[in-house]
Scaffold this motif. Structure first.
Motif, PDB file in Angstrom:
ATOM      1  N   ILE A 110       0.841  -1.207   0.000  1.00  0.00           N
ATOM      2  CA  ILE A 110       0.000   0.000   0.000  1.00  0.00           C
ATOM      3  C   ILE A 110       0.873   1.254   0.000  1.00  0.00           C
ATOM      4  O   ILE A 110       1.721   1.427   0.863  1.00  0.00           O
ATOM      5  N   PHE A 111       0.625   2.135  -0.964  1.00  0.00           N
ATOM      6  CA  PHE A 111       1.260   3.449  -0.964  1.00  0.00           C
ATOM      7  C   PHE A 111       0.418   4.420  -0.143  1.00  0.00           C
ATOM      8  O   PHE A 111       0.942   5.214   0.629  1.00  0.00           O
ATOM      9  N   ILE A 112      -0.896   4.350  -0.362  1.00  0.00           N
ATOM     10  CA  ILE A 112      -1.835   5.223   0.347  1.00  0.00           C
ATOM     11  C   ILE A 112      -3.191   4.515   0.369  1.00  0.00           C
ATOM     12  O   ILE A 112      -3.538   3.810  -0.574  1.00  0.00           O
ATOM     13  N   ASN A 113      -3.931   4.694   1.460  1.00  0.00           N
ATOM     14  CA  ASN A 113      -5.258   4.085   1.569  1.00  0.00           C
ATOM     15  C   ASN A 113      -6.140   4.987   2.438  1.00  0.00           C
ATOM     16  O   ASN A 113      -6.590   4.599   3.505  1.00  0.00           O
ATOM     17  N   ILE A 114      -6.381   6.194   1.958  1.00  0.00           N
ATOM     18  CA  ILE A 114      -7.194   7.155   2.706  1.00  0.00           C
ATOM     19  C   ILE A 114      -8.650   6.712   2.623  1.00  0.00           C
ATOM     20  O   ILE A 114      -9.182   6.497   1.536  1.00  0.00           O
ATOM     21  N   GLY A 115      -9.261   6.566   3.758  1.00  0.00           N
ATOM     22  CA  GLY A 115     -10.639   6.088   3.828  1.00  0.00           C
ATOM     23  C   GLY A 115     -10.724   4.588   4.047  1.00  0.00           C
ATOM     24  O   GLY A 115     -11.790   4.051   4.301  1.00  0.00           O
ATOM     25  N   ASN A 116      -9.603   3.876   3.930  1.00  0.00           N
ATOM     26  CA  ASN A 116      -9.526   2.423   4.138  1.00  0.00           C
ATOM     27  C   ASN A 116     -10.575   1.650   3.352  1.00  0.00           C
ATOM     28  O   ASN A 116     -11.127   0.667   3.831  1.00  0.00           O
ATOM     29  N   ALA A 117     -10.846   2.081   2.138  1.00  0.00           N
ATOM     30  CA  ALA A 117     -11.843   1.399   1.314  1.00  0.00           C
ATOM     31  C   ALA A 117     -11.236   0.236   0.531  1.00  0.00           C
ATOM     32  O   ALA A 117     -11.963  -0.636   0.064  1.00  0.00           O
ATOM     33  N   TYR A 118      -9.902   0.232   0.386  1.00  0.00           N
ATOM     34  CA  TYR A 118      -9.233  -0.878  -0.298  1.00  0.00           C
ATOM     35  C   TYR A 118      -8.740  -1.863   0.757  1.00  0.00           C
ATOM     36  O   TYR A 118      -8.088  -1.473   1.731  1.00  0.00           O
ATOM     37  N   ASN A 119      -9.038  -3.144   0.539  1.00  0.00           N
ATOM     38  CA  ASN A 119      -8.628  -4.182   1.478  1.00  0.00           C
ATOM     39  C   ASN A 119      -7.416  -4.917   0.909  1.00  0.00           C
ATOM     40  O   ASN A 119      -7.545  -5.670  -0.062  1.00  0.00           O
ATOM     41  N   PRO A 120      -6.215  -4.738   1.510  1.00  0.00           N
ATOM     42  CA  PRO A 120      -5.007  -5.382   0.981  1.00  0.00           C
ATOM     43  C   PRO A 120      -4.959  -6.889   1.240  1.00  0.00           C
ATOM     44  O   PRO A 120      -4.071  -7.559   0.744  1.00  0.00           O
ATOM     45  N   ASN A 121      -5.907  -7.421   2.001  1.00  0.00           N
ATOM     46  CA  ASN A 121      -5.962  -8.869   2.227  1.00  0.00           C
ATOM     47  C   ASN A 121      -6.792  -9.584   1.162  1.00  0.00           C
ATOM     48  O   ASN A 121      -6.577 -10.762   0.895  1.00  0.00           O
ATOM     49  N   THR A 122      -7.745  -8.861   0.563  1.00  0.00           N
ATOM     50  CA  THR A 122      -8.611  -9.474  -0.445  1.00  0.00           C
ATOM     51  C   THR A 122      -8.405  -8.892  -1.838  1.00  0.00           C
ATOM     52  O   THR A 122      -8.837  -9.488  -2.824  1.00  0.00           O
ATOM     53  N   GLY A 123      -7.822  -7.692  -1.921  1.00  0.00           N
ATOM     54  CA  GLY A 123      -7.658  -7.017  -3.201  1.00  0.00           C
ATOM     55  C   GLY A 123      -8.922  -6.337  -3.683  1.00  0.00           C
ATOM     56  O   GLY A 123      -9.018  -5.949  -4.840  1.00  0.00           O
ATOM     57  N   VAL A 124      -9.887  -6.158  -2.790  1.00  0.00           N
ATOM     58  CA  VAL A 124     -11.187  -5.603  -3.164  1.00  0.00           C
ATOM     59  C   VAL A 124     -11.332  -4.182  -2.617  1.00  0.00           C
ATOM     60  O   VAL A 124     -11.057  -3.927  -1.442  1.00  0.00           O
ATOM     61  N   PHE A 125     -11.802  -3.280  -3.486  1.00  0.00           N
ATOM     62  CA  PHE A 125     -12.170  -1.925  -3.093  1.00  0.00           C
ATOM     63  C   PHE A 125     -13.682  -1.900  -2.912  1.00  0.00           C
ATOM     64  O   PHE A 125     -14.421  -2.350  -3.793  1.00  0.00           O
ATOM     65  N   THR A 126     -14.140  -1.366  -1.768  1.00  0.00           N
ATOM     66  CA  THR A 126     -15.576  -1.254  -1.495  1.00  0.00           C
ATOM     67  C   THR A 126     -15.925   0.215  -1.350  1.00  0.00           C
ATOM     68  O   THR A 126     -15.362   0.907  -0.487  1.00  0.00           O
ATOM     69  N   ALA A 127     -16.858   0.695  -2.156  1.00  0.00           N
ATOM     70  CA  ALA A 127     -17.226   2.117  -2.148  1.00  0.00           C
ATOM     71  C   ALA A 127     -17.899   2.499  -0.828  1.00  0.00           C
ATOM     72  O   ALA A 127     -18.936   1.936  -0.487  1.00  0.00           O
ATOM     73  N   PRO A 128     -17.318   3.470  -0.092  1.00  0.00           N
ATOM     74  CA  PRO A 128     -17.921   3.888   1.174  1.00  0.00           C
ATOM     75  C   PRO A 128     -19.022   4.940   0.994  1.00  0.00           C
ATOM     76  O   PRO A 128     -19.860   5.108   1.868  1.00  0.00           O
ATOM     77  N   VAL A 129     -19.011   5.657  -0.148  1.00  0.00           N
ATOM     78  CA  VAL A 129     -20.031   6.666  -0.428  1.00  0.00           C
ATOM     79  C   VAL A 129     -20.418   6.568  -1.902  1.00  0.00           C
ATOM     80  O   VAL A 129     -19.633   6.112  -2.733  1.00  0.00           O
ATOM     81  N   ARG A 130     -21.633   7.001  -2.210  1.00  0.00           N
ATOM     82  CA  ARG A 130     -22.076   7.031  -3.597  1.00  0.00           C
ATOM     83  C   ARG A 130     -21.326   8.156  -4.300  1.00  0.00           C
ATOM     84  O   ARG A 130     -21.243   9.271  -3.800  1.00  0.00           O
ATOM     85  N   GLY A 131     -20.746   7.854  -5.445  1.00  0.00           N
ATOM     86  CA  GLY A 131     -20.018   8.886  -6.160  1.00  0.00           C
ATOM     87  C   GLY A 131     -19.349   8.355  -7.403  1.00  0.00           C
ATOM     88  O   GLY A 131     -19.452   7.178  -7.743  1.00  0.00           O
ATOM     89  N   VAL A 132     -18.641   9.261  -8.089  1.00  0.00           N
ATOM     90  CA  VAL A 132     -17.877   8.901  -9.274  1.00  0.00           C
ATOM     91  C   VAL A 132     -16.425   8.674  -8.840  1.00  0.00           C
ATOM     92  O   VAL A 132     -15.809   9.546  -8.226  1.00  0.00           O
ATOM     93  N   TYR A 133     -15.919   7.506  -9.156  1.00  0.00           N
ATOM     94  CA  TYR A 133     -14.559   7.098  -8.814  1.00  0.00           C
ATOM     95  C   TYR A 133     -13.771   6.869 -10.099  1.00  0.00           C
ATOM     96  O   TYR A 133     -14.337   6.473 -11.119  1.00  0.00           O
ATOM     97  N   HIS A 134     -12.461   7.090 -10.030  1.00  0.00           N
ATOM     98  CA  HIS A 134     -11.598   6.794 -11.170  1.00  0.00           C
ATOM     99  C   HIS A 134     -10.572   5.747 -10.744  1.00  0.00           C
ATOM    100  O   HIS A 134      -9.962   5.863  -9.676  1.00  0.00           O
ATOM    101  N   PHE A 135     -10.389   4.737 -11.580  1.00  0.00           N
ATOM    102  CA  PHE A 135      -9.455   3.644 -11.310  1.00  0.00           C
ATOM    103  C   PHE A 135      -8.427   3.559 -12.423  1.00  0.00           C
ATOM    104  O   PHE A 135      -8.756   3.735 -13.604  1.00  0.00           O
ATOM    105  N   ASN A 136      -7.174   3.272 -12.052  1.00  0.00           N
ATOM    106  CA  ASN A 136      -6.066   3.078 -12.997  1.00  0.00           C
ATOM    107  C   ASN A 136      -5.425   1.727 -12.739  1.00  0.00           C
ATOM    108  O   ASN A 136      -5.249   1.324 -11.586  1.00  0.00           O
ATOM    109  N   VAL A 137      -5.036   1.070 -13.823  1.00  0.00           N
ATOM    110  CA  VAL A 137      -4.361  -0.221 -13.765  1.00  0.00           C
ATOM    111  C   VAL A 137      -3.094  -0.125 -14.599  1.00  0.00           C
ATOM    112  O   VAL A 137      -3.152   0.309 -15.760  1.00  0.00           O
TER     113      VAL A 137
END
Length: 193
Positions: free
Chosen positions: A87-114
């Motif tokens: 993890i470089f940064i995980n503000i809001g702790n919405a990304y779980n480094p044990n499962t690799g899953v991001f869970t949205a904590p609020v309704r909104g528009v998110y941007h993802f990069n791979v």
């Protein structure tokens, strides 16, 4: 003299009326000031609440597959979930480094990069797919016969509270990560809705 006295009395009556009117206006203004003062306190608490909500809505993460070393992942016959553990940064702790899953904590528009890095091989591609609630969204994929290869992709998504986003290794593909962090996954809340 009597005329002067009556004129003076009229002047005094007019001045009393003006004074009475000024006192009424002063009382109205004092009431308005008291009302605004109460409103300011209410607004102050509302501002605190909004600040708290803004803090709660800050969501950003960025991670790579490995913290150190040089690791190849795959190939597998079927798509396989990838877990980005460094993890470089995980503000809001919405990304779980044990499962690799991001869970949205609020309704909104998110941007993802791979970003994907791999060893070039004539029969092996490097590819990672982005999924929202199990549905395939985009693919970062490269297939070339060179020493190293790289690909990237990204998407902006409207997520509801509880929606999940994760990455999967593309079937029969592999990826490589080193201490240089070539293979990464990042996501950010652009704005709440």
């Amino acid at each position: 003299m009597e005329t002067r006295l009556r004129a003076s009395e009229r002047t005094v009556e007019e001045q009393r009326a003006v004074i009475k009117e000024l006192k009424e206006k002063q009382e109205e203004q004092a009431a308005a000031v008291r009302a605004v003062g109460g409103s300011v306190n209410l607004t102050g608490s509302q501002v605190q609440e909004l600040r708290w909500e803004i803090e709660e809505r800050k969501v950003s993460f960025s991670a790579s597959l490995v913290a150190s070393g040089d690791v190849n992942t795959g190939p597998y016959n079927a798509a396989a979930p990838l877990v980005y553990k460094h993890i470089f940064i995980n503000i809001g702790n919405a990304y779980n480094p044990n499962t690799g899953v991001f869970t949205a904590p609020v309704r909104g528009v998110y941007h993802f990069n791979v970003f994907v890095f791999g060893n070039g091989h004539g029969s092996r591609a490097s590819g990672v797919s982005l999924h929202k609630n199990g549905e395939h969204i985009v693919l970062a994929y490269t297939d070339q016969n060179t020493i190293h290869m790289a690909a990237s992709n990204g998407a902006s998504l409207l997520l509801e509270v509880g929606d999940v986003v994760n990455l999967k290794l593309w079937p029969n593909a592999w990826v490589r990560d080193t201490y240089n962090h070539h293979t990464t996954f990042s996501g950010h809340l652009l704005f709440p809705m």
